[in-house]
Design a protein around this motif. Structure first.
Motif, PDB file in Angstrom:
ATOM      1  N   CYS A 246      -5.786  31.414  41.517  1.00 21.17           N
ATOM      2  CA  CYS A 246      -4.725  31.537  40.507  1.00 21.17           C
ATOM      3  C   CYS A 246      -5.278  31.392  39.091  1.00 21.17           C
ATOM      4  CB  CYS A 246      -3.657  30.480  40.797  1.00 21.17           C
ATOM      5  SG  CYS A 246      -2.242  30.521  39.692  1.00 21.17           S
TER       6      CYS A 246
ATOM      7  N   CYS B 185      -0.833  24.861  33.243  1.00 18.59           N
ATOM      8  CA  CYS B 185      -1.121  24.165  34.498  1.00 18.59           C
ATOM      9  C   CYS B 185      -2.384  23.350  34.328  1.00 18.59           C
ATOM     10  CB  CYS B 185      -1.273  25.136  35.657  1.00 18.59           C
ATOM     11  SG  CYS B 185      -1.459  24.210  37.191  1.00 18.59           S
TER      12      CYS B 185
ATOM     13  N   ASN C 157       2.608  21.379  42.054  1.00 17.47           N
ATOM     14  CA  ASN C 157       1.329  21.023  42.685  1.00 17.47           C
ATOM     15  C   ASN C 157       1.335  19.537  43.075  1.00 17.47           C
ATOM     16  OD1 ASN C 157       0.612  19.496  40.361  1.00 17.47           O
ATOM     17  ND2 ASN C 157      -0.529  21.204  39.457  1.00 17.47           N
TER      18      ASN C 157
ATOM     19  N   CYS D   7      -6.690  26.315  40.557  1.00 12.57           N
ATOM     20  CA  CYS D   7      -6.766  26.885  41.904  1.00 12.57           C
ATOM     21  C   CYS D   7      -7.573  28.177  41.839  1.00 12.57           C
ATOM     22  CB  CYS D   7      -5.366  27.137  42.447  1.00 12.57           C
ATOM     23  SG  CYS D   7      -4.434  25.601  42.566  1.00 12.57           S
TER      24      CYS D   7
HETATM   25 FE1  SF4 Z   1      -1.619  25.750  38.840  1.00 13.03          FE
HETATM   26 FE2  SF4 Z   1      -2.615  26.104  41.256  1.00 13.03          FE
HETATM   27 FE3  SF4 Z   1       0.056  26.298  40.804  1.00 13.03          FE
HETATM   28 FE4  SF4 Z   1      -1.679  28.174  39.861  1.00 13.03          FE
HETATM   29  S1  SF4 Z   1      -1.228  27.696  42.016  1.00 13.03           S
HETATM   30  S2  SF4 Z   1       0.016  27.293  38.770  1.00 13.03           S
HETATM   31  S3  SF4 Z   1      -3.460  26.905  39.302  1.00 13.03           S
HETATM   32  S4  SF4 Z   1      -1.270  24.505  40.662  1.00 13.03           S
END
Ligand code: SF4
Ligand code: SAM
Length: 326
Positions: free
Chosen positions: A30, A23, A98, A27
């Motif tokens: 996350c 990714c 995202n 975030c």
């Molecule tokens: Fe990426 Fe945010 Fe999705 Fe996690 S929640 S996979 S950090 S975009």
């Protein structure tokens, strides 16, 4: 039509397939430090995905959600969507993203056969968005959402993780956002994962307060069909869009579970908060392995637990939701 069932009387039509762990966002709940590779990135190939989906569709799966990591970092995302959309028993192909490439990809994804799209947007304020996700891309993502609304998806939804002191104060802004857009904003309760327990203690906030906010302003809960997902949704005659809540700790959340998950490396995970995965990858090399693969899935399903045990702090083996896709 065959149907996959477990020992608790639940039937499974819905597969969430993670396409990658990678990714490009950070975030805070996350991947606060960004994605770190822990070895060679050998995510399922298109041909493995095709073998997997043929077997699952013959087992009764009709809806597939592609997730990640960020699924649109895969250069072959359009052909992956198209491979799945062409399978005769797959009725819905959804994507959770995202949204960082959505302004360019919305039309091509729709043409490739994608039917539903969920875009994660945790703030409608550019500075706050950057604070939560690590990227200054809110306006580009909102352009992508408006584009997605014009290309004929069956549904465009927004996922917003509801966060105490970080975006709870933006609730009125999100409600206003759906006044003239046919979008459903769904507030997801923050879930504790192996890597985010302190964060959870600081920022968890029950979505119950959203329900009272909406009730007080004339919003009404929409009756759910059995095939609907886990969200409770509210509508209001003056608003084109809807507001929903996803509350994994709610009583009975697991009773209507109709989902299975497969990781980007082919691990079948029976519960988001479960321990361990069943490795399906050895069965994905050739179409001749299809019957063995189907048998392996059906056997594993016998072991699907009745419910997660989140209330007692059992969060399972998922360190971050980017590992399996939420
Ligand atoms: Fe990426 Fe945010 Fe999705 Fe996690 S929640 S996979 S950090 S975009
Ligand atoms: N990268 C894509 C995205 O963000 O939409 C797909 C993968 S992401 C893991 C899927 C969803 O899980 C996102 O809506 C994200 O906000 C949500 N999510 C991630 N970690 C979470 C957590 N700890 N609690 C609740 N939702 C979480």
């Amino acid at each position: 039509m065959v149907s996959l069932a477990d020992t608790h009387g639940r039937h499974f039509e819905y597969l969430r397939l993670s396409l990658t762990d990678v990714c490009n966002f950070r975030c805070t709940y996350c991947l606060p430090d960004g994605y770190k590779s822990s070895g060679p990135d050998s995510f399922l190939s298109q041909s493995e995905i095709s073998h997997l989906l043929v077997a699952f569709s013959e087992l009764g799966i009709t809806k597939v959600r592609l997730t990640g990591g960020e699924p649109t970092v895969r250069p072959d995302i359009l052909s992956v969507v198209n491979t799945i959309a062409k399978l005769k028993d797959i009725e819905k192909v959804a994507l959770t993203t995202n949204g960082y490439r959505l302004d360019a990809l919305a039309g091509p994804l729709r043409e490739a056969g994608l039917t539903h799209i969920n875009v994660s947007v945790d703030s409608l304020d550019e500075d706050n968005f950057q604070k939560i996700t690590g990227r200054p891309l809110l306006n580009k993502i909102l352009t992508g959402i408006d584009k997605a609304l014009t290309v004929g998806f069956e549904a465009v939804k927004i996922n917003t993780v509801f966060l105490k002191d970080l975006n709870d104060f933006e609730l009125p802004g999100f409600v206003e956002f759906v006044r003239r857009r046919n979008v459903s904003v769904r507030f997801i309760e923050l879930m504790a994962t192996g890597h985010s327990q302190n964060y959870f203690r600081k920022h968890f906030l029950s979505t119950r307060i959203i329900e009272s906010y909406l009730h007080d302003r004339g919003w009404n809960e929409i009756a759910k069909r059995t095939t609907d997902g886990p969200a409770i949704e509210f509508a209001h005659p003056d608003y084109l869009g809807r507001i929903g809540m996803i509350t994994p700790t709610a009583q009975d959340f697991c009773r209507s579970c109709n989902r299975l998950r497969v990781s980007s490396r082919g691990g079948l995970q029976l519960c988001l908060f479960g321990e361990g995965q069943y490795d399906l990858r050895p069965y994905l090399d050739s179409s001749h392995q299809k019957e063995d693969l189907k048998q392996k899935v059906a056997e594993a399903l016998f072991l699907k637990p009745r419910a997660h045990n989140l209330e007692s702090g059992a969060i399972g083996a998922t360190h971050t939701l980017s590992m399996i896709g939420g």
